[in-house]
Design a protein around this motif. Structure first.
Motif, PDB file in Angstrom:
ATOM      1  N   SER A 131       0.807  -1.224   0.000  1.00 48.73           N
ATOM      2  CA  SER A 131       0.000   0.000   0.000  1.00 48.73           C
ATOM      3  C   SER A 131       0.838   1.272   0.000  1.00 48.73           C
ATOM      4  O   SER A 131       0.323   2.358  -0.292  1.00 48.73           O
ATOM      5  CB  SER A 131      -0.932   0.011   1.215  1.00 48.73           C
ATOM      6  OG  SER A 131      -0.190  -0.021   2.430  1.00 48.73           O
ATOM      7  N   ASP A 132       2.134   1.179   0.317  1.00 42.19           N
ATOM      8  CA  ASP A 132       2.996   2.365   0.286  1.00 42.19           C
ATOM      9  C   ASP A 132       3.567   2.617  -1.098  1.00 42.19           C
ATOM     10  O   ASP A 132       4.397   3.511  -1.278  1.00 42.19           O
ATOM     11  CB  ASP A 132       4.123   2.236   1.311  1.00 42.19           C
ATOM     12  CG  ASP A 132       5.038   1.051   1.031  1.00 42.19           C
ATOM     13  OD1 ASP A 132       4.683   0.196   0.197  1.00 42.19           O
ATOM     14  OD2 ASP A 132       6.120   0.974   1.653  1.00 42.19           O
ATOM     15  N   GLY A 133       3.122   1.836  -2.089  1.00 41.11           N
ATOM     16  CA  GLY A 133       3.566   2.011  -3.461  1.00 41.11           C
ATOM     17  C   GLY A 133       4.682   1.086  -3.883  1.00 41.11           C
ATOM     18  O   GLY A 133       5.033   1.022  -5.066  1.00 41.11           O
ATOM     19  N   VAL A 134       5.269   0.347  -2.937  1.00 36.28           N
ATOM     20  CA  VAL A 134       6.328  -0.602  -3.277  1.00 36.28           C
ATOM     21  C   VAL A 134       5.721  -1.800  -4.004  1.00 36.28           C
ATOM     22  O   VAL A 134       4.723  -2.373  -3.558  1.00 36.28           O
ATOM     23  CB  VAL A 134       7.081  -1.066  -2.017  1.00 36.28           C
ATOM     24  CG1 VAL A 134       8.042  -2.203  -2.337  1.00 36.28           C
ATOM     25  CG2 VAL A 134       7.828   0.097  -1.393  1.00 36.28           C
ATOM     26  N   LYS A 135       6.319  -2.167  -5.145  1.00 30.96           N
ATOM     27  CA  LYS A 135       5.883  -3.316  -5.939  1.00 30.96           C
ATOM     28  C   LYS A 135       7.121  -4.050  -6.435  1.00 30.96           C
ATOM     29  O   LYS A 135       8.203  -3.461  -6.562  1.00 30.96           O
ATOM     30  CB  LYS A 135       5.065  -2.869  -7.160  1.00 30.96           C
ATOM     31  CG  LYS A 135       3.871  -1.974  -6.862  1.00 30.96           C
ATOM     32  CD  LYS A 135       3.198  -1.514  -8.156  1.00 30.96           C
ATOM     33  CE  LYS A 135       2.164  -0.419  -7.895  1.00 30.96           C
ATOM     34  NZ  LYS A 135       1.040  -0.901  -7.096  1.00 30.96           N
ATOM     35  N   THR A 136       6.967  -5.328  -6.720  1.00 31.66           N
ATOM     36  CA  THR A 136       8.077  -6.067  -7.302  1.00 31.66           C
ATOM     37  C   THR A 136       8.401  -5.500  -8.685  1.00 31.66           C
ATOM     38  O   THR A 136       7.516  -5.240  -9.493  1.00 31.66           O
ATOM     39  CB  THR A 136       7.760  -7.567  -7.411  1.00 31.66           C
ATOM     40  OG1 THR A 136       6.445  -7.742  -7.953  1.00 31.66           O
ATOM     41  CG2 THR A 136       7.835  -8.235  -6.045  1.00 31.66           C
ATOM     42  N   SER A 137       9.700  -5.303  -8.920  1.00 32.50           N
ATOM     43  CA  SER A 137      10.204  -4.763 -10.183  1.00 32.50           C
ATOM     44  C   SER A 137      11.661  -5.186 -10.306  1.00 32.50           C
ATOM     45  O   SER A 137      12.231  -5.769  -9.371  1.00 32.50           O
ATOM     46  CB  SER A 137      10.097  -3.237 -10.215  1.00 32.50           C
ATOM     47  OG  SER A 137      11.043  -2.672  -9.325  1.00 32.50           O
ATOM     48  N   THR A 138      12.285  -4.853 -11.415  1.00 37.12           N
ATOM     49  CA  THR A 138      13.687  -5.209 -11.596  1.00 37.12           C
ATOM     50  C   THR A 138      14.614  -4.344 -10.742  1.00 37.12           C
ATOM     51  O   THR A 138      15.834  -4.518 -10.779  1.00 37.12           O
ATOM     52  CB  THR A 138      14.089  -5.115 -13.080  1.00 37.12           C
ATOM     53  OG1 THR A 138      13.726  -3.819 -13.583  1.00 37.12           O
ATOM     54  CG2 THR A 138      13.400  -6.197 -13.896  1.00 37.12           C
ATOM     55  N   SER A 139      14.060  -3.423  -9.959  1.00 37.23           N
ATOM     56  CA  SER A 139      14.859  -2.692  -8.974  1.00 37.23           C
ATOM     57  C   SER A 139      15.185  -3.571  -7.771  1.00 37.23           C
ATOM     58  O   SER A 139      16.082  -3.241  -6.983  1.00 37.23           O
ATOM     59  CB  SER A 139      14.110  -1.443  -8.496  1.00 37.23           C
ATOM     60  OG  SER A 139      13.936  -0.521  -9.541  1.00 37.23           O
ATOM     61  N   TRP A 140      14.452  -4.671  -7.621  1.00 41.53           N
ATOM     62  CA  TRP A 140      14.724  -5.604  -6.537  1.00 41.53           C
ATOM     63  C   TRP A 140      15.996  -6.390  -6.847  1.00 41.53           C
ATOM     64  O   TRP A 140      16.334  -6.637  -8.003  1.00 41.53           O
ATOM     65  CB  TRP A 140      13.555  -6.570  -6.343  1.00 41.53           C
ATOM     66  CG  TRP A 140      12.330  -5.952  -5.739  1.00 41.53           C
ATOM     67  CD1 TRP A 140      11.640  -4.871  -6.192  1.00 41.53           C
ATOM     68  CD2 TRP A 140      11.635  -6.397  -4.574  1.00 41.53           C
ATOM     69  NE1 TRP A 140      10.565  -4.608  -5.388  1.00 41.53           N
ATOM     70  CE2 TRP A 140      10.530  -5.524  -4.382  1.00 41.53           C
ATOM     71  CE3 TRP A 140      11.819  -7.443  -3.684  1.00 41.53           C
ATOM     72  CZ2 TRP A 140       9.637  -5.676  -3.337  1.00 41.53           C
ATOM     73  CZ3 TRP A 140      10.929  -7.603  -2.629  1.00 41.53           C
ATOM     74  CH2 TRP A 140       9.843  -6.724  -2.457  1.00 41.53           C
ATOM     75  N   LYS A 141      16.690  -6.810  -5.786  1.00 42.83           N
ATOM     76  CA  LYS A 141      17.881  -7.635  -5.904  1.00 42.83           C
ATOM     77  C   LYS A 141      17.530  -9.098  -5.638  1.00 42.83           C
ATOM     78  O   LYS A 141      16.591  -9.398  -4.881  1.00 42.83           O
ATOM     79  CB  LYS A 141      18.949  -7.175  -4.907  1.00 42.83           C
ATOM     80  CG  LYS A 141      19.494  -5.776  -5.181  1.00 42.83           C
ATOM     81  CD  LYS A 141      20.383  -5.788  -6.410  1.00 42.83           C
ATOM     82  CE  LYS A 141      21.138  -4.487  -6.566  1.00 42.83           C
ATOM     83  NZ  LYS A 141      22.117  -4.541  -7.670  1.00 42.83           N
ATOM     84  N   ALA A 142      18.293 -10.021  -6.253  1.00 43.42           N
ATOM     85  CA  ALA A 142      18.016 -11.445  -6.102  1.00 43.42           C
ATOM     86  C   ALA A 142      19.314 -12.226  -5.875  1.00 43.42           C
ATOM     87  O   ALA A 142      20.354 -11.914  -6.469  1.00 43.42           O
ATOM     88  CB  ALA A 142      17.310 -11.984  -7.345  1.00 43.42           C
ATOM     89  N   TYR A 143      19.227 -13.223  -5.018  1.00 41.74           N
ATOM     90  CA  TYR A 143      20.371 -14.083  -4.693  1.00 41.74           C
ATOM     91  C   TYR A 143      19.909 -15.532  -4.753  1.00 41.74           C
ATOM     92  O   TYR A 143      18.881 -15.895  -4.164  1.00 41.74           O
ATOM     93  CB  TYR A 143      20.896 -13.754  -3.297  1.00 41.74           C
ATOM     94  CG  TYR A 143      21.935 -14.709  -2.761  1.00 41.74           C
ATOM     95  CD1 TYR A 143      23.286 -14.522  -3.035  1.00 41.74           C
ATOM     96  CD2 TYR A 143      21.557 -15.793  -1.967  1.00 41.74           C
ATOM     97  CE1 TYR A 143      24.244 -15.404  -2.533  1.00 41.74           C
ATOM     98  CE2 TYR A 143      22.504 -16.674  -1.455  1.00 41.74           C
ATOM     99  CZ  TYR A 143      23.845 -16.476  -1.744  1.00 41.74           C
ATOM    100  OH  TYR A 143      24.784 -17.339  -1.251  1.00 41.74           O
ATOM    101  N   VAL A 144      20.666 -16.384  -5.450  1.00 42.08           N
ATOM    102  CA  VAL A 144      20.309 -17.791  -5.588  1.00 42.08           C
ATOM    103  C   VAL A 144      20.832 -18.566  -4.382  1.00 42.08           C
ATOM    104  O   VAL A 144      22.046 -18.700  -4.194  1.00 42.08           O
ATOM    105  CB  VAL A 144      20.875 -18.390  -6.883  1.00 42.08           C
ATOM    106  CG1 VAL A 144      20.508 -19.868  -6.980  1.00 42.08           C
ATOM    107  CG2 VAL A 144      20.354 -17.631  -8.094  1.00 42.08           C
TER     108      VAL A 144
END
Length: 280
Positions: A131-144
């Motif tokens: 609700s604060d406007g944060v959504k999943t996008s490619t700005s997120w970081k990922a680690y396997v």
């Protein structure tokens, strides 16, 4: 909504505070001033506080932390493919850290449905909106965290008919990876996928008291409602049995995973917002 919308901020001098609450100066000036300052700071922090709500869908199961504090663990380890509603408090101070561990079900071979005639590699996916406007996008970081079967084991004969030759690599989780202070700058950016590529999966059904229908990741058999992948009874609420497409299909959020949708089994995701200028 921000609690500041319901607050009337009244500026009260510490001298007036002392007159009202410590007229005889029994606390002495320093103690009285310290208490006054503490109360004013508390009011200011409360004025910026916010209750954030959201929806998270991970194929298959997630755990979510906000600012290093665990908020929610998805109770369903396989299917149906359920979205989960979440709610948590933000004190109004930056940075803000969203951290989600997402597990695509896999046996020690990396395959699912291993007790059928057709074992296969599953595919993972994460999509979330807050609700604060944060959504999943490619700005997120990922680690396997785990991946498999490894290419080396595939080259050595690993296949759906030779599962004993398959190897899953466990990279472990970095210490304190979900904390507010962890530096994820060396992690890769998450890879985006379309709904057609990632898929919404098998929609859950809420029958009024239970979430239906769970299936076995080994045999494909229906297991019933409110049970885990072994058939044992588990508590699942209506908020944990939501249709992901209905809640997230038009949210503007993006499906995320790594560059390998099939073989990367457990992935850690982070989104860090350093200050108000970086907020959505």
């Amino acid at each position: 909504a921000r609690t500041s919308r319901t607050f009337f901020i009244i500026q009260l001098s510490c001298n007036l505070f002392e007159n009202l609450f410590d007229p005889r100066n029994e606390m002495k000036d320093t103690a009285s001033q310290a208490l006054c300052t503490t109360l004013i700071i508390s009011v200011l922090v409360a004025a910026g506080a916010e209750t954030i709500t959201g929806t998270i869908y991970c194929d298959n199961q997630f755990t979510f932390w906000f600012n290093g504090v665990q908020v929610k663990e998805d109770p369903i380890s396989f299917t149906p493919h359920n979205a989960v509603k979440v709610s948590f408090e933000w004190d109004g101070t930056f940075p803000k850290t969203y951290a989600i561990s997402c597990q695509d079900f896999a046996t020690s071979s990396g395959f699912e449905y291993t007790e059928t005639s057709g074992p296969q590699l599953g595919d993972g996916a994460l999509i979330a909106s807050f609700s604060d406007g944060v959504k999943t996008s490619t700005s997120w970081k990922a680690y396997v965290s785990t991946t498999g079967p490894t290419q080396a084991s595939l080259d050595s004969g690993c296949s759906a008919s030779a599962l004993d030759k398959c190897v899953v690599q466990d990279n472990g989780d970095p210490a304190n990876w979900n904390s507010r202070t962890f530096d994820s700058s060396a992690w890769a950016s998450a890879t985006s996928y379309t709904a057609g590529e990632a898929g919404w999966g098998r929609k859950p059904d809420w029958d009024g008291s239970k979430c239906c229908t769970m299936t076995s990741p080994l045999t494909r058999q229906d297991l019933g409602c409110n049970v885990d992948s072994s058939g044992a009874s588990i508590p699942v609420s209506e908020d944990e049995c939501q249709d992901p497409k209905a809640l997230l299909g038009d949210s503007g959020a993006t499906f995320l995973w790594t560059s390998d949708l099939k073989k990367d089994n457990r992935v850690l995701f982070r989104m860090d917002i350093a200050d108000a200028s970086g907020a959505p």
